[in-house]
Motif scaffolding. Structure first.
Motif, PDB file in Angstrom:
ATOM      1  N   GLY A 195       0.792  -1.167   0.032  1.00 49.74           N
ATOM      2  CA  GLY A 195      -0.134  -0.039   0.048  1.00 49.74           C
ATOM      3  C   GLY A 195       0.788   1.159   0.051  1.00 49.74           C
ATOM      4  N   ALA A 196       1.944   1.197  -0.704  1.00 54.66           N
ATOM      5  CA  ALA A 196       2.822   2.445  -0.980  1.00 54.66           C
ATOM      6  C   ALA A 196       2.269   3.408  -1.462  1.00 54.66           C
ATOM      7  CB  ALA A 196       4.227   1.942  -1.062  1.00 54.66           C
ATOM      8  N   ARG A 197       2.637   4.690  -1.459  1.00 55.73           N
ATOM      9  CA  ARG A 197       2.086   5.699  -2.311  1.00 55.73           C
ATOM     10  C   ARG A 197       3.591   6.765  -2.281  1.00 55.73           C
ATOM     11  NH1 ARG A 197      -1.056   2.407  -3.057  1.00 55.73           N
ATOM     12  NH2 ARG A 197      -3.161   2.708  -3.194  1.00 55.73           N
ATOM     13  N   VAL A 198       3.823   7.280  -3.503  1.00 55.44           N
ATOM     14  CA  VAL A 198       4.835   8.118  -3.778  1.00 55.44           C
ATOM     15  C   VAL A 198       4.373   9.671  -3.025  1.00 55.44           C
ATOM     16  CG1 VAL A 198       6.397   9.311  -5.301  1.00 55.44           C
ATOM     17  CG2 VAL A 198       5.913   7.069  -5.565  1.00 55.44           C
ATOM     18  N   ILE A 199       5.200  10.300  -2.215  1.00 57.46           N
ATOM     19  CA  ILE A 199       4.501  11.509  -1.632  1.00 57.46           C
ATOM     20  C   ILE A 199       5.640  12.506  -2.219  1.00 57.46           C
ATOM     21  CG2 ILE A 199       4.138  12.821   0.419  1.00 57.46           C
ATOM     22  CD1 ILE A 199       2.964  10.146   1.669  1.00 57.46           C
ATOM     23  N   GLY A 200       6.928  12.301  -1.581  1.00 52.68           N
ATOM     24  CA  GLY A 200       7.999  13.288  -1.943  1.00 52.68           C
ATOM     25  C   GLY A 200       9.356  13.014  -2.491  1.00 52.68           C
ATOM     26  N   VAL A 201       9.870  13.667  -3.285  1.00 54.72           N
ATOM     27  CA  VAL A 201      11.072  13.345  -3.988  1.00 54.72           C
ATOM     28  C   VAL A 201      11.903  14.503  -3.992  1.00 54.72           C
ATOM     29  CG1 VAL A 201      11.947  12.353  -6.206  1.00 54.72           C
ATOM     30  CG2 VAL A 201       9.423  12.336  -5.755  1.00 54.72           C
ATOM     31  N   GLY A 202      13.201  14.558  -3.595  1.00 55.86           N
ATOM     32  CA  GLY A 202      14.358  15.329  -3.499  1.00 55.86           C
ATOM     33  C   GLY A 202      15.400  15.326  -4.538  1.00 55.86           C
ATOM     34  N   ARG A 207      10.542   9.722  -0.626  1.00 58.32           N
ATOM     35  CA  ARG A 207       9.492   9.188   0.460  1.00 58.32           C
ATOM     36  C   ARG A 207       8.422   8.840   0.106  1.00 58.32           C
ATOM     37  NH1 ARG A 207      13.003  13.619   2.079  1.00 58.32           N
ATOM     38  NH2 ARG A 207      13.442  13.461   4.321  1.00 58.32           N
ATOM     39  N   LEU A 208       8.087   7.697   0.683  1.00 62.32           N
ATOM     40  CA  LEU A 208       6.831   7.086   0.416  1.00 62.32           C
ATOM     41  C   LEU A 208       6.073   6.751   1.678  1.00 62.32           C
ATOM     42  CD1 LEU A 208       8.255   3.785  -1.408  1.00 62.32           C
ATOM     43  CD2 LEU A 208       7.801   6.052  -2.604  1.00 62.32           C
ATOM     44  N   SER A 209       4.676   6.765   1.631  1.00 63.14           N
ATOM     45  CA  SER A 209       3.612   6.470   2.763  1.00 63.14           C
ATOM     46  C   SER A 209       3.490   4.966   2.626  1.00 63.14           C
ATOM     47  CB  SER A 209       2.367   7.021   2.561  1.00 63.14           C
ATOM     48  OG  SER A 209       1.674   6.751   1.384  1.00 63.14           O
ATOM     49  N   VAL A 210       3.417   4.415   3.506  1.00 62.40           N
ATOM     50  CA  VAL A 210       3.110   2.760   3.594  1.00 62.40           C
ATOM     51  C   VAL A 210       1.984   2.396   4.384  1.00 62.40           C
ATOM     52  CG1 VAL A 210       4.342   0.505   3.786  1.00 62.40           C
ATOM     53  CG2 VAL A 210       5.633   2.449   3.276  1.00 62.40           C
ATOM     54  N   ALA A 211       0.950   1.778   3.828  1.00 61.35           N
ATOM     55  CA  ALA A 211      -0.272   1.420   4.669  1.00 61.35           C
ATOM     56  C   ALA A 211      -0.084   0.020   5.309  1.00 61.35           C
ATOM     57  CB  ALA A 211      -1.651   1.525   3.804  1.00 61.35           C
ATOM     58  N   ALA A 212       0.879  -0.650   4.733  1.00 68.00           N
ATOM     59  CA  ALA A 212       1.045  -2.204   5.276  1.00 68.00           C
ATOM     60  C   ALA A 212       2.392  -2.544   5.537  1.00 68.00           C
ATOM     61  CB  ALA A 212       0.399  -2.981   4.235  1.00 68.00           C
ATOM     62  N   PRO A 213       3.092  -1.547   6.554  1.00 69.62           N
ATOM     63  CA  PRO A 213       4.431  -2.176   6.729  1.00 69.62           C
ATOM     64  C   PRO A 213       4.649  -3.353   7.592  1.00 69.62           C
ATOM     65  CG  PRO A 213       3.427  -0.540   8.316  1.00 69.62           C
ATOM     66  CD  PRO A 213       2.358  -0.824   7.455  1.00 69.62           C
ATOM     67  N   PRO A 214       5.851  -3.898   7.623  1.00 70.10           N
ATOM     68  CA  PRO A 214       5.931  -5.112   8.501  1.00 70.10           C
ATOM     69  C   PRO A 214       5.596  -4.953   9.923  1.00 70.10           C
ATOM     70  CG  PRO A 214       8.148  -4.219   7.786  1.00 70.10           C
ATOM     71  CD  PRO A 214       7.033  -3.413   7.168  1.00 70.10           C
ATOM     72  N   TRP A 255       8.514   5.340   4.477  1.00 68.98           N
ATOM     73  CA  TRP A 255       9.964   4.927   4.219  1.00 68.98           C
ATOM     74  C   TRP A 255      10.672   5.983   3.246  1.00 68.98           C
ATOM     75  CZ3 TRP A 255       8.091  -0.448   1.557  1.00 68.98           C
ATOM     76  CH2 TRP A 255       7.778  -1.205   2.376  1.00 68.98           C
ATOM     77  N   VAL A 256      11.805   6.153   3.823  1.00 67.55           N
ATOM     78  CA  VAL A 256      12.727   7.159   3.184  1.00 67.55           C
ATOM     79  C   VAL A 256      13.951   6.431   2.791  1.00 67.55           C
ATOM     80  CG1 VAL A 256      13.944   9.301   3.699  1.00 67.55           C
ATOM     81  CG2 VAL A 256      11.979   8.877   4.863  1.00 67.55           C
ATOM     82  N   PHE A 257      14.475   6.705   1.546  1.00 62.76           N
ATOM     83  CA  PHE A 257      15.495   6.033   0.879  1.00 62.76           C
ATOM     84  C   PHE A 257      16.360   7.473   0.545  1.00 62.76           C
ATOM     85  CE2 PHE A 257      12.079   3.423   0.273  1.00 62.76           C
ATOM     86  CZ  PHE A 257      12.221   2.302   0.445  1.00 62.76           C
ATOM     87  N   TRP A 258      17.592   7.305   0.579  1.00 58.47           N
ATOM     88  CA  TRP A 258      18.577   8.252  -0.116  1.00 58.47           C
ATOM     89  C   TRP A 258      19.808   7.487  -0.652  1.00 58.47           C
ATOM     90  CZ3 TRP A 258      23.403   8.384   2.874  1.00 58.47           C
ATOM     91  CH2 TRP A 258      24.364   9.442   2.655  1.00 58.47           C
TER      92      TRP A 258
END
Length: 260
Positions: A195-202, A207-214, A255-258
């Motif tokens: 259930g991820a959604r793309v929200i922010g991009v730098g 940055r993704l929102s995640v409705a069903a994280p582990p 979730w944040v990725f760099w």
């Protein structure tokens, strides 16, 4: 879809958008996104996301480098012509390749420790999560945390959020891949399984929102393995080990990725 952008924007009712402009990519071609002149209001992402099914425009919160805020979005430091379609790829295959590529020396004992309990063996895709909230509604809430008073509002003609990463020509993960069609393919898989959604991009962040994280350690380790394959810097220059990173993402709705 990019060539549809002016028409889709023109179809919006008057007053829908703040002042903004189309941005032309540095390598030429039609503008791949619209960008607001000022930072986004807290609720603007959610308002536009709710109308995506009508407008065909996916909203993004776009931020630049802290030292050079005009890069990449304001100056159009993007290259959509270089990006392929996510349709070309299989997310499981891409992540298996990323897992192998993220380990510079499979005989190094330190690597074995970092990626325990899997070592150098790719464990395969994690099972889907169970959404605790409707993905779109949760994304609306998370967007208010991502809107930091500096990020601008962007609009991209895209059927789903993951595809915006390729359609905009974003080059943030350049040290891993120069083709964000591959990045978008993996994010599509996360949209479906978590259930991820793309929200922010730098400049080089996502940055993704995640409705069903582990929600368990075992599941989090499998998801953490995917994150390592997708963005090794999250572990190599962040948590230190896969197990430590897994603890951080249990129940995490963002979730944040760099990419360094």
């Amino acid at each position: 879809m990019i060539t549809e952008l002016p028409r889709l924007l023109a179809a919006l009712p008057a007053g829908t958008l703040p002042a903004g402009r189309l941005v032309t990519p540095e390598d030429g071609g039609p503008p791949p996104y619209w960008l607001s002149d000022d930072p986004a209001e807290l609720t603007s992402w959610a308002r536009l996301r709710a109308r995506h099914h009508e407008t065909g425009l996916w909203p993004l919160l776009l931020s630049g480098l802290s030292c050079q805020e005009d890069r990449p979005w304001i100056v159009g430091e993007v290259s959509p012509a270089r990006m392929s379609s996510p349709d070309r790829y299989d997310a499981a295959e891409l992540l298996a390749e990323g897992w192998a590529g993220g380990q510079p020396d499979e005989d190094d004992p330190e690597v074995q420790e970092i990626t325990l309990p899997f070592g150098t063996r790719w464990p395969g895709l994690a099972a889907p999560g169970a959404p605790a909230d409707p993905p779109d509604e949760l994304a609306d809430e998370c967007a208010e945390f991502v809107a930091d008073g500096r990020a601008r509002l962007g609009l991209v003609p895209a059927a789903r959020g993951a595809d915006t990463l390729a359609l905009t020509g974003w080059t943030g993960p350049m040290n891993i891949t120069g083709d964000t069609g591959k990045i978008a393919s993996v994010v599509r898989s996360w949209e479906e399984r978590f259930g991820a959604r793309v929200i922010g991009v730098g400049f080089d962040t996502l940055r993704l929102s995640v409705a069903a994280p582990p929600t368990t350690t075992e599941h989090a380790l499998r998801v953490a393995a995917e994150h390592f394959a997708f963005c090794p810097d999250n572990i190599w220059q962040g948590s230190g080990t896969l197990a430590e990173y897994a603890d951080e993402i249990i129940g995490a709705n963002i979730w944040v990725f760099w990419w360094d």
